[in-house]
Structure formats: C-alpha cells, structure tokens
Design an enzyme around this catalytic site. Structure first.
Site, PDB file in Angstrom:
ATOM      1  CB  ILE A  35      -0.982  -0.037   1.201  1.00 35.23           C
ATOM      2  CG1 ILE A  35      -2.185   0.853   0.967  1.00 35.23           C
ATOM      3  CG2 ILE A  35      -0.289   0.299   2.503  1.00 35.23           C
ATOM      4  CD1 ILE A  35      -3.307   0.618   1.967  1.00 35.23           C
ATOM      5  N   GLY A  97      12.025  -3.152  12.118  1.00 37.15           N
ATOM      6  CA  GLY A  97      10.876  -2.321  11.768  1.00 37.15           C
ATOM      7  C   GLY A  97       9.662  -3.115  11.340  1.00 37.15           C
ATOM      8  CG  HIS A 104       5.178  -9.307   5.033  1.00 35.34           C
ATOM      9  ND1 HIS A 104       4.868  -9.305   6.370  1.00 35.34           N
ATOM     10  CD2 HIS A 104       5.825  -8.147   4.797  1.00 35.34           C
ATOM     11  CE1 HIS A 104       5.302  -8.195   6.924  1.00 35.34           C
ATOM     12  NE2 HIS A 104       5.907  -7.469   6.000  1.00 35.34           N
TER      13      HIS A 104
HETATM   14  P1  AMP Z   1       6.991  -4.848   7.471  1.00 33.41           P
HETATM   15  O1  AMP Z   1       7.699  -3.643   8.039  1.00 33.41           O
HETATM   16  O2  AMP Z   1       7.934  -5.802   6.815  1.00 33.41           O
HETATM   17  O3  AMP Z   1       6.075  -5.501   8.481  1.00 33.41           O
HETATM   18  O4  AMP Z   1       6.124  -4.259   6.287  1.00 33.41           O
HETATM   19  C1  AMP Z   1       4.737  -4.197   6.295  1.00 33.41           C
HETATM   20  C2  AMP Z   1       4.334  -3.662   4.953  1.00 33.41           C
HETATM   21  O5  AMP Z   1       2.955  -3.850   4.788  1.00 33.41           O
HETATM   22  C3  AMP Z   1       4.603  -2.166   4.762  1.00 33.41           C
HETATM   23  O6  AMP Z   1       5.446  -1.971   3.635  1.00 33.41           O
HETATM   24  C4  AMP Z   1       3.199  -1.580   4.553  1.00 33.41           C
HETATM   25  O7  AMP Z   1       3.192  -0.529   3.606  1.00 33.41           O
HETATM   26  C5  AMP Z   1       2.427  -2.783   4.068  1.00 33.41           C
HETATM   27  N1  AMP Z   1       1.001  -2.764   4.344  1.00 33.41           N
HETATM   28  C6  AMP Z   1       0.399  -2.525   5.529  1.00 33.41           C
HETATM   29  N2  AMP Z   1      -0.930  -2.613   5.408  1.00 33.41           N
HETATM   30  C7  AMP Z   1      -1.176  -2.940   4.111  1.00 33.41           C
HETATM   31  C8  AMP Z   1      -2.352  -3.177   3.371  1.00 33.41           C
HETATM   32  N3  AMP Z   1      -3.569  -3.101   3.926  1.00 33.41           N
HETATM   33  N4  AMP Z   1      -2.232  -3.496   2.059  1.00 33.41           N
HETATM   34  C9  AMP Z   1      -1.022  -3.554   1.486  1.00 33.41           C
HETATM   35  N5  AMP Z   1       0.132  -3.346   2.141  1.00 33.41           N
HETATM   36  C10 AMP Z   1       0.055  -3.030   3.439  1.00 33.41           C
END
Ligand code: AMP
Ligand code: ZN
Length: 118
Positions: A35, A97, A104
C-alpha cells in the site's frame, strides 16, 4: 507472539475481507501490491498460513517458506524485472521495523534500490 488472526490485516486480505491489488495467488500464497510502495514494483508475497515472523517458522513450514522465493521468481519474470534485478526482504522483530506480524516477503524492484530499502 499472538497467533490470533482475526485482527491480522494480511489474513483479512487473504480471505477477501480487506481490499488489496492481488497480483498472484496459488493454494499456498497470496501476493499483492504494498500500500506504500518504495519502488515501481513493491509486492508482498504472503503465505496463506498465518506465521507471525521468521521466529515462528516450524520445520513443517520449510517447503512453504521456500515456495515464497519460487513465487518471487515467477512474479519478477512476469513483471519483466528478472534481469534488471530486485531485492527480497523479510523483516523480523522491532530492530527490523516489522510492522505487520504475518510473515511476508517484500519483492522490490523496477529501479535501482538504495540501502536498506527503497
Ligand atoms: P513490514 O515492516 O515488513 O512488516 O512491512 C509491512 C508492509 O505492509 C509495509 O510496507 C506496509 O506498507 C504494508 N502494508 C500494511 N498494510 C497494508 C495493506 N492493507 N495493504 C497492502 N500493504 C500493506
Ligand atoms: Zn495473518
């Protein structure tokens, strides 16, 4: 780490209970656009099984975790960044972070990426 999936945004996306631009699906994995993309290609490759982080991976998950990288390769080829290159990142815990506690793989490319990300 909590294993309650009811408030997990990625579980909700996987089960079509929250919106996302899904770019790939198979029985084990869903992949969708981040996102807040940090590059022209920024896709999250997510196992359908809720695993909170690398710290919670079990021996029986090894094939699934390997599959994330096979899917990264397939998506990179589909998006024509296989040769230009891309970065795969899995954040784990506070110092990384990690913001979403459903494991993922970030697939980031389409431009020269800076360190550490973007
Ligand atoms: P992390 O820091 O590896 O946990 O990254 C989480 C990622 O999820 C971040 O890059 C966010 O921008 C992404 N994210 C969070 N919520 C959503 C969502 N609803 N749809 C798509 N990406 C998301
Ligand atoms: Zn989840």
């Amino acid at each position: 780490m909590s294993t309650d999936t009811s408030n997990c945004i990625f579980c909700r996306i996987i089960h079509n209970q929250a919106p996302a631009k899904i770019v790939y699906q198979d029985p084990l994995v869903t992949a969708f656009n981040d996102i807040h993309p940090v590059a022209p290609v920024h896709i999250l490759i997510v196992p359908k099984k809720h695993i909170s982080s690398i710290n919670e991976i079990q021996p029986e998950d090894e094939q699934l975790i390997g599959h994330l990288f096979t899917v990264a390769k397939v998506i990179a080829a589909q998006l024509k960044i296989a040769d230009s290159g891309y970065r795969c990142i899995i954040n784990t815990g506070p110092d990384s972070g990690q913001a979403v506690f459903h494991l993922h793989l970030h697939l980031i490319g389409g431009q020269r990426v800076r360190f550490p990300m973007g």
